[in-house]
Design a protein around this motif. Structure first.
Motif, PDB file in Angstrom:
ATOM      1  N   LYS A  90       6.142  92.549   1.986  1.00 52.71           N
ATOM      2  CA  LYS A  90       6.303  93.636   2.978  1.00 52.71           C
ATOM      3  C   LYS A  90       4.365  94.061   1.919  1.00 52.71           C
ATOM      4  N   MET A 102       1.625  91.191   3.444  1.00 49.80           N
ATOM      5  CA  MET A 102       1.828  91.337   4.846  1.00 49.80           C
ATOM      6  C   MET A 102       0.402  93.171   5.655  1.00 49.80           C
ATOM      7  N   GLN A 145       7.218  93.411  13.452  1.00 46.63           N
ATOM      8  CA  GLN A 145       7.336  92.171  13.406  1.00 46.63           C
ATOM      9  C   GLN A 145       8.541  91.546  14.220  1.00 46.63           C
ATOM     10  N   TRP A 166       4.032  90.011  13.674  1.00 41.06           N
ATOM     11  CA  TRP A 166       4.040  88.820  12.273  1.00 41.06           C
ATOM     12  C   TRP A 166       5.318  88.388  12.929  1.00 41.06           C
ATOM     13  N   THR A 188       8.984  86.255  11.108  1.00 35.90           N
ATOM     14  CA  THR A 188       9.367  86.266  10.065  1.00 35.90           C
ATOM     15  C   THR A 188      10.845  85.293  10.264  1.00 35.90           C
ATOM     16  N   TYR A 220       5.671  83.773   6.654  1.00 36.46           N
ATOM     17  CA  TYR A 220       5.847  84.315   8.072  1.00 36.46           C
ATOM     18  C   TYR A 220       4.595  83.907   8.623  1.00 36.46           C
TER      19      TYR A 220
END
Length: 588
Positions: A246, A249, A274, A428, A430, A474
Motif C-alpha cells: 500500500k 503504491m 485496483q 493496479w 495485484t 503489482y
RNA sequence: GGGGGUGUAGUUCAGUUUGGUUAGAACGCUUGCCUGUCACGCAAGAGGUCGCGAGUUCGAGUCUCGUCACUCCCGCCA
C-alpha cells in the motif's frame, strides 16, 4: 554579438528594444526588396526582416541565406501593422528589423524538410536524426521527457529517495531476457552482462540501509524489438525499506500525479483503482486491462457445456473455457468485417471466432441452430442480448480463450472508436501468481522475478502446489499498457532459497548465481519492496505517440541497428585478439 | 524462427491490376523577377541504378524466383 533573447519571447512589450537572436533559418521569403526570414531556435520562431533601406549590407548578405543556415542577427523590435499580425505565432505581433547579420554556418539542403506537416519515412529520419530532432514534434517529445524526468527527480528527492548509481558492467543472471555481453580484456574468456534491471543492486542498497533509493537508469535486454520495445530502455527504478504494498503504491501514485501535473497540467484522482490478476483475466482476458471502455468478457462455459454445438461442449469437457463479448448494436458488421476479426483472433491462436447476430425475432448465426431454447434463454440473459447486438465467442484452453478474446476486446474498441487519447485510466493489477509452469522446460518459472515474496497465507503451498500461490507483485496499467511493475521482495535467506528450489534452481546453482544475495540476506535485511516504471512508455503515452522511438533521441531500428552511426559494426582483428575472441565464419 | 506491409526524382507519392513511345505529380532545389510575406507569388530549369540480383519475354518499374532494408505483429521480452 551576444544573444539577448530566445526566438519565442519577443512581444509588443519589447518594441524598440535592440535585440540579438541566434538560430536556424526555418524559412526564407525573398521579395526582391525586402527579405523575411523565420529564425528558429529551441524555444520558438521569430520573423526577422532585411530591408535595404535600413541596412544595405545586411540585406545584400541576406540574399545568400538558405534554409537551415545558422545566423546571428542584431536589430530592433518593431510592431507589425494590424493587418500583418500573424495570429498563428506567439511572436506574430512583432518582428526584428535587422541591421547586422552574421552567418555562423552554411547548410546543405537537408535530406528532408524540417517541417511538421512534411512526412518523411522513418529510415531517412533515423539516418539524419539530428535533423529530425530539429522538428517541433520530436523536439517537444524530448522536452516532455525532460520535464517528466525532472518532476520525478524532484518528487522522489522530496520523499526521501536517494539517487544511487549501480554498475552497467555486471553479472549475467539466469532466467529473464537474453543478456548483452561485454568481454573482459583483463579476464580473457570472461564476460560481463549489461543489467536487465538494477534489481539485485537495489535490494543490496536496502540491506545496506539506504532506506529509499531511486535511479533513472538504462536497462538492456537482447530480445526482438517492437514499437514499444528497444534493446536499451529507461526505467524509473525505486526501492523502499520497511513498507508494504500500500505504501509503495501511494508513493508511486504521488509520482505519477506529479508527472501529469507538471507535464500536462492535469489533476489525476487517487488512489487509482485496483483489480486482482484473477479478476482482470476473468473480466478482460488480459493482465493489463484497458478500462476506458466496457465490452467485458463473459464466461458461458456452464451454459454451453452440453450444447449440440460440439466445439463448445468438447472444449468445456476438456477443461477449456467458452467466453463471449457482446458488441452492443454491432449486428451491422459485414461478413468481411467478421472475417477480419476472426483472422485477428487467430493471431492469438484462437481456432475460430463464433458469432451470433441478434435480429428482431431471430438469431442469425452459423451456430444458432445447435442451441436449445433453454440454452438460448440462458445466453440471452447472461449476455444481455438485444436486437441489434452481435456476440463473439471463443472456445479454447483458458489461456487462449482469455488472450484471444481480450485482444479482440481491444480491437473492437479501436474499431468502434471507444477509446480516447485524452482519457487516462490507471489500474493496479495485484496478486499475480508467483510462478507459472513452463511446458517446454518442464519446470516452474517466476512470473515477476525470483525475488518476489509470496503471499503470507500461501507460503505452505511452496512444496505442494506452487502454481496456486499468489505473490506480492503489482503492475500499474495505463490504458491497457503496462507502465510499471514491482513487488515486495523476499528478505529472508531461507525463504529465498526455498523459492529458488521451487524454480528448479538447486543450492549449488543458487550459490553460483546469487550467492552474494543469499549471504547478504543473512546479514540483516530489512523488509523491502519497490517498483520500476518504463519511462519510455510513459512518455510515449504522455506524447500520444505510437512508438517509443518517437520519445528517444537516438533509437534503434527493429534489427537493433543505429542508422545514424551504423552500429553495430565489425571489430578490428587487434581488438578481438586482445579480448581473446574468435569470430566463427559468417557467410558474407 | 514465423506471418503481413512497404521500397519509383532530394522528400512524399501516383504509375504495377491488364508487360509496349520519352516513367509523372506535389513539395524541395537552381536561376531570374518581385518592398509586406509568413505553406509568399510569378517565370524558367535541373533532377531517376524504378532497393539489389537472376529469370521469363521481341520488350520488364509492371510477371516469376531469390535477396537486402525499413516497418507491424506472433514467438521471445522474469
Amino acid at each position: 554579438m551576444k544573444r539577448t533573447h530566445h526566438c519565442c519571447e519577443l512581444t509588443d512589450a519589447d518594441v524598440d528594444k535592440k535585440v540579438v537572436l541566434m538560430g536556424w533559418v526555418q524559412n526564407r521569403r525573398d521579395h526582391g526588396g525586402v527579405i523575411f526570414i523565420d529564425l528558429r531556435d529551441r524555444e520558438g520562431i521569430t520573423q526577422v526582416v532585411f530591408n535595404p533601406g535600413v541596412s544595405k549590407t545586411a540585406h545584400e548578405k541576406a540574399g545568400e541565406i538558405r534554409n537551415e543556415y545558422v545566423l546571428g542577427i542584431k536589430g530592433t523590435v518593431i510592431p507589425r501593422p494590424d493587418d500583418m499580425i500573424n495570429p498563428k505565432r506567439k511572436t506574430g505581433a512583432v518582428e526584428v528589423m535587422v541591421d547586422e547579420l552574421s552567418i555562423f554556418s552554411k547548410a546543405e539542403t537537408p535530406a528532408f524538410q524540417i517541417e511538421d506537416r512534411i512526412e518523411a519515412s522513418e529510415s531517412i529520419r533515423l539516418q539524419y536524426r539530428y535533423l529530425d530532432l530539429r522538428r517541433q514534434q520530436l523536439k517537444n517529445n524530448i522536452m516532455t521527457r525532460h520535464k517528466a524526468a525532472t518532476a520525478v527527480r524532484n518528487y522522489l528527492d522530496q520523499n526521501g529517495f536517494i539517487d544511487i548509481e549501480t554498475p552497467f558492467l555486471t553479472k549475467s543472471t539466469p532466467e529473464g531476457a537474453r543478456d548483452y555481453l561485454v568481454p573482459s580484456r583483463v579476464n580473457p574468456g570472461e564476460f560481463y552482462a549489461l543489467p536487465q534491471s538494477p534489481q539485485l543492486f537495489k535490494q543490496l542498497l536496502m540491506i545496506a540501509g539506504f532506506d529509499r533509493y531511486y535511479q533513472i537508469v538504462k536497462c538492456f535486454r537482447d530480445e526482438d524489438l517492437r514499437a514499444d520495445r528497444q534493446p536499451e530502455f529507461t526505467q524509473i527504478d525505486m526501492e523502499l525499506s520497511f513498507v508494504d504494498e500500500k505504501q509503495i503504491m501511494t508513493v508511486a501514485e504521488g509520482m505519477i500525479v506529479e508527472i501529469f501535473k507538471k507535464v500536462l497540467d492535469m489533476d489525476l484522482v487517487t488512489p487509482f483503482s485496483q483489480i486482482t490478476y484473477d479478476q482482470a483475466i476473468e473480466r478482460f482476458g488480459l493482465d493489463r486491462p484497458d478500462l476506458r471502455f466496457g465490452l467485458e468478457l463473459i464466461n458461458v462455459s456452464d451454459i454451453v457445456k452440453d450444447a449440440g454445438f460440439k466445439v463448445f461442449a468438447n472444449v468445456v469437457k476438456n477443461g477449456g473455457l467458452v467466453k463471449a463479448i457482446n458488441a452492443k448494436g454491432c449486428a451491422t458488421f459485414t461478413r468481411k468485417q467478421i472475417d477480419e476479426l476472426t483472422d485477428f483472433a487467430g493471431v492469438y491462436k484462437a481456432k475460430g471466432l463464433a458469432w451470433i447476430k441478434i435480429k428482431e425475432d431471430t438469431w442469425q448465426s452459423p451456430i444458432a441452430k445447435f442451441f436449445t431454447d433453454e440454452e438460448k434463454d440462458a445466453l440471452k440473459n447472461r449476455l444481455d442480448l438485444q436486437p441489434g447486438d452481435i456476440v463473439f465467442f471463443v472456445a479454447d484452453q483458458p489461456k487462449i480463450t482469455n488472450e484471444a478474446l481480450g485482444q479482440l476486446r481491444n480491437e473492437l474498441a479501436r474499431r468502434l472508436e471507444l477509446v480516447s487519447n485524452d482519457t487516462y485510466e490507471f489500474v493496479w493489477v495485484t496478486h499475480f501468481p508467483l510462478v507459472e509452469y513452463d511446458e517446454t522446460e518442464k519446470r516452474y518459472q517466476a512470473l515477476h522475478h525470483p525475488f518476489t515474496a509470496p503471499l503470507e497465507e500461501d507460503m505452505e503451498k511452496l512444496s505442494t502446489d506452487p502454481a496456486s500461490i499468489k505473490s506480492r507483485a503489482y503492475d500499474l496499467v495505463l490504458n491497457g499498457i503496462e507502465i510499471g511493475g514491482g513487488s515486495i521482495r523476499i528478505h529472508s535467506s531461507e525463504l529465498q532459497q526455498k523459492v529458488l528450489k521451487c524454480l528448479g534452481i538447486d543450492d549449488k546453482e543458487a550459490n553460483e548465481k546469487f550467492g552474494f544475495l543469499l549471504t547478504a540476506l543473512k546479514s540483516g535485511a530489512p523488509p523491502h519492496g519497490g517498483i520500476a516504471f518504463g519511462l519510455d512508455r510513459l512518455i510515449m503515452l504522455l506524447c500520444k505517440e505510437d512508438s517509443i522511438r518517437n520519445v528517444i533521441a537516438f533509437p534503434k531500428t527493429q534489427k537493433a541497428t543505429c542508422m545514424l552511426t551504423q552500429a553495430p559494426s565489425k571489430a578490428a582483428t587487434a581488438q578481438l585478439q586482445e579480448l581473446a575472441i574468435k569470430i566463427n565464419k559468417i557467410e558474407e
